[in-house]
Design an enzyme around this catalytic site. Structure first.
Site, PDB file in Angstrom:
ATOM      1  N   ASN A 218      -9.302  14.105 -20.749  1.00  0.00           N
ATOM      2  CA  ASN A 218     -10.376  14.605 -21.608  1.00  0.00           C
ATOM      3  C   ASN A 218     -11.569  13.695 -21.366  1.00  0.00           C
ATOM      4  O   ASN A 218     -11.606  12.577 -21.854  1.00  0.00           O
ATOM      5  CB  ASN A 218      -9.921  14.539 -23.077  1.00  0.00           C
ATOM      6  CG  ASN A 218     -11.051  14.838 -24.053  1.00  0.00           C
ATOM      7  OD1 ASN A 218     -12.101  15.354 -23.653  1.00  0.00           O
ATOM      8  ND2 ASN A 218     -10.843  14.523 -25.322  1.00  0.00           N
TER       9      ASN A 218
ATOM     10  N   GLU B  71     -12.614  14.614 -32.833  1.00  0.00           N
ATOM     11  CA  GLU B  71     -14.065  14.381 -32.815  1.00  0.00           C
ATOM     12  C   GLU B  71     -14.822  15.656 -33.189  1.00  0.00           C
ATOM     13  O   GLU B  71     -15.883  15.601 -33.811  1.00  0.00           O
ATOM     14  CB  GLU B  71     -14.480  13.850 -31.430  1.00  0.00           C
ATOM     15  CG  GLU B  71     -14.007  12.409 -31.243  1.00  0.00           C
ATOM     16  CD  GLU B  71     -13.720  12.006 -29.809  1.00  0.00           C
ATOM     17  OE1 GLU B  71     -14.140  12.715 -28.878  1.00  0.00           O
ATOM     18  OE2 GLU B  71     -13.052  10.976 -29.619  1.00  0.00           O
TER      19      GLU B  71
ATOM     20  N   GLU C  64      -2.633  13.467 -31.631  1.00  0.00           N
ATOM     21  CA  GLU C  64      -3.537  12.335 -31.401  1.00  0.00           C
ATOM     22  C   GLU C  64      -3.870  11.674 -32.738  1.00  0.00           C
ATOM     23  O   GLU C  64      -4.735  12.165 -33.471  1.00  0.00           O
ATOM     24  CB  GLU C  64      -4.828  12.812 -30.740  1.00  0.00           C
ATOM     25  CG  GLU C  64      -4.621  13.482 -29.408  1.00  0.00           C
ATOM     26  CD  GLU C  64      -5.885  13.427 -28.562  1.00  0.00           C
ATOM     27  OE1 GLU C  64      -5.828  12.899 -27.459  1.00  0.00           O
ATOM     28  OE2 GLU C  64      -6.940  13.909 -29.030  1.00  0.00           O
TER      29      GLU C  64
HETATM   30  P1  PGA Z   1      -8.552   7.771 -25.618  1.00  0.00           P
HETATM   31  O1  PGA Z   1      -8.886   9.278 -26.095  1.00  0.00           O
HETATM   32  O2  PGA Z   1      -7.487   7.897 -24.542  1.00  0.00           O
HETATM   33  O3  PGA Z   1      -9.846   7.234 -25.081  1.00  0.00           O
HETATM   34  O4  PGA Z   1      -8.060   7.042 -26.805  1.00  0.00           O
HETATM   35  C1  PGA Z   1      -7.889  10.255 -26.192  1.00  0.00           C
HETATM   36  C2  PGA Z   1      -8.508  11.540 -26.689  1.00  0.00           C
HETATM   37  O5  PGA Z   1      -9.364  11.493 -27.580  1.00  0.00           O
HETATM   38  O6  PGA Z   1      -8.163  12.644 -26.204  1.00  0.00           O
END
Ligand code: PGA
Length: 251
Positions: free
Chosen positions: A9, A98, A168
C-alpha cells in the site's frame, strides 16, 4: 483455496516517475522468482495505467487504494470503481483506517464501495482494525466484528468469498509498533470465527486475512508462520523494492 498474499500500500507516496520505477524494480525482482504467495501493489490513482504498462500482472497484481461510493456523475475529484478497472487494476483497498479517520468513511459508504468494486470485477482488500484505546480497554473484538458485519455481511456467500480482509491495528500503522505474532493470531482466529458463524466454515477457511501495521522483513516470517495470518498489507516497507521483496520472501 485460501491464498497467501503480500500486498503493498504505497499511500500518498512517489511521483509518477518514482512510482513507475519502483513498480519496474518489483516486477524485475519477481521475474525469476517463484514466491510462495501472490504479490500485489496498490498505488495512487495517477500511477495505475502507467504502472500497468510496465508490470506482468501474472506475477504482480495491481490495485488502487480507494474508489468512489457512486457509479458515476457529478462527484468532482472522485474516481469510480469502473475507472479503476479500466486502467487494468484488479484490486482495490477499501476502508483503510486513514480513510475512516481523515476522510470520514463509514460502514455505510464502504458498503457501497464494496458493491461497486465487486460489480466491476475488482477484488476488495477490506481493512479493519481498532485504535489503541479499544485495544487497551478490551473492546477490540467487538470493534472489528462490527466493522465486518456492518459493511460486508449483506453480501452473498459467493460475493463474500471474493473479499480479502486486512486486519490492521491502527496503533501499529506507521508507528514501528507491530502487533506480536500471538496478538495477530488471536484476533485473526477470532475474525475467522465471526465469518464462520455467518457463512460457514468453508467460506471462513477460504478467506485470506492479511496482517498490516509496521510489517517489515525482520518480523514478517514470524507473523506469517501463524496459521490464521495469510500474509501482509505493507505500507512503509513497500516503498523500497528490496524490503518489499524481503517480506514476500518471508513465506
Ligand atoms: P505500515 O502501513 O506498514 O507503514 O505500518 C500499513 C498500512 O497502513 O497498510
Amino acid at each position: 483455496m485460501r491464498k497467501k498474499i503480500v500486498a503493498g500500500n504505497w499511500k500518498m507516496n512517489t511521483t509518477l516517475g518514482e512510482g513507475v520505477g519502483l513498480a519496474k524494480d518489483v516486477n524485475e525482482a519477481l521475474k525469476n522468482a517463484t514466491p510462495k504467495c501472490d504479490v500485489i501493489i496498490c498505488v495512487p490513482f495517477t500511477h495505475l495505467a502507467p504502472v500497468n504498462d510496465v508490470i506482468d500482472q501474472n506475477k504482480l497484481g495491481l490495485g488502487a487504494e480507494n474508489c468512489a461510493d457512486h457509479v458515476k456523475g457529478a462527484y468532482t475529484g472522485e474516481i469510480s470503481a469502473e475507472m479503476v478497472a479500466s486502467t487494468g487494476a484488479k484490486y482495490v483497498i477499501l476502508g483503510h483506517s486513514e480513510r475512516r479517520q481523515y476522510y470520514g468513511e463509514t460502514s455505510e459508504t464502504l458498503k457501497e464501495k464494496v458493491n461497486l468494486a465487486l460489480a466491476n470485477n475488482l477484488t476488495p482488500i477490506f481493512c479493519i482494525g481498532e485504535v489503541l484505546e479499544e485495544r487497551e480497554n478490551g473492546t477490540y473484538h467487538d470493534v472489528v466484528k462490527n466493522q465486518i458485519v456492518e459493511a460486508l455481511f449483506d453480501l452473498s456467500a459467493e460475493d463474500f468469498g471474493k473479499i480479502i480482509l486486512a486486519y490492521e491495528p491502527v496503533w501499529a500503522i506507521g508507528t514501528g509498533k507491530t502487533a506480536t505474532d500471538d496478538q495477530a493470531e488471536e484476533i485473526h482466529a477470532y475474525i475467522r470465527g465471526v465469518i464462520a458463524d455467518k457463512y460457514g466454515k468453508e467460506v471462513a477457511d477460504n478467506t485470506s486475512i492479511l496482517y498490516g501495521g509496521s510489517c517489515k522483513p525482520s518480523n514478517a516470517a514470524q507473523l506469517f508462520a501463524k496459521p490464521n495470518v495469510d500474509g501482509g498489507l505493507i505500507g512503509g516497507a513497500a516503498l523500497d523494492a528490496q524490503s518489499f521483496m524481503g517480506i514476500v520472501n518471508a513465506f
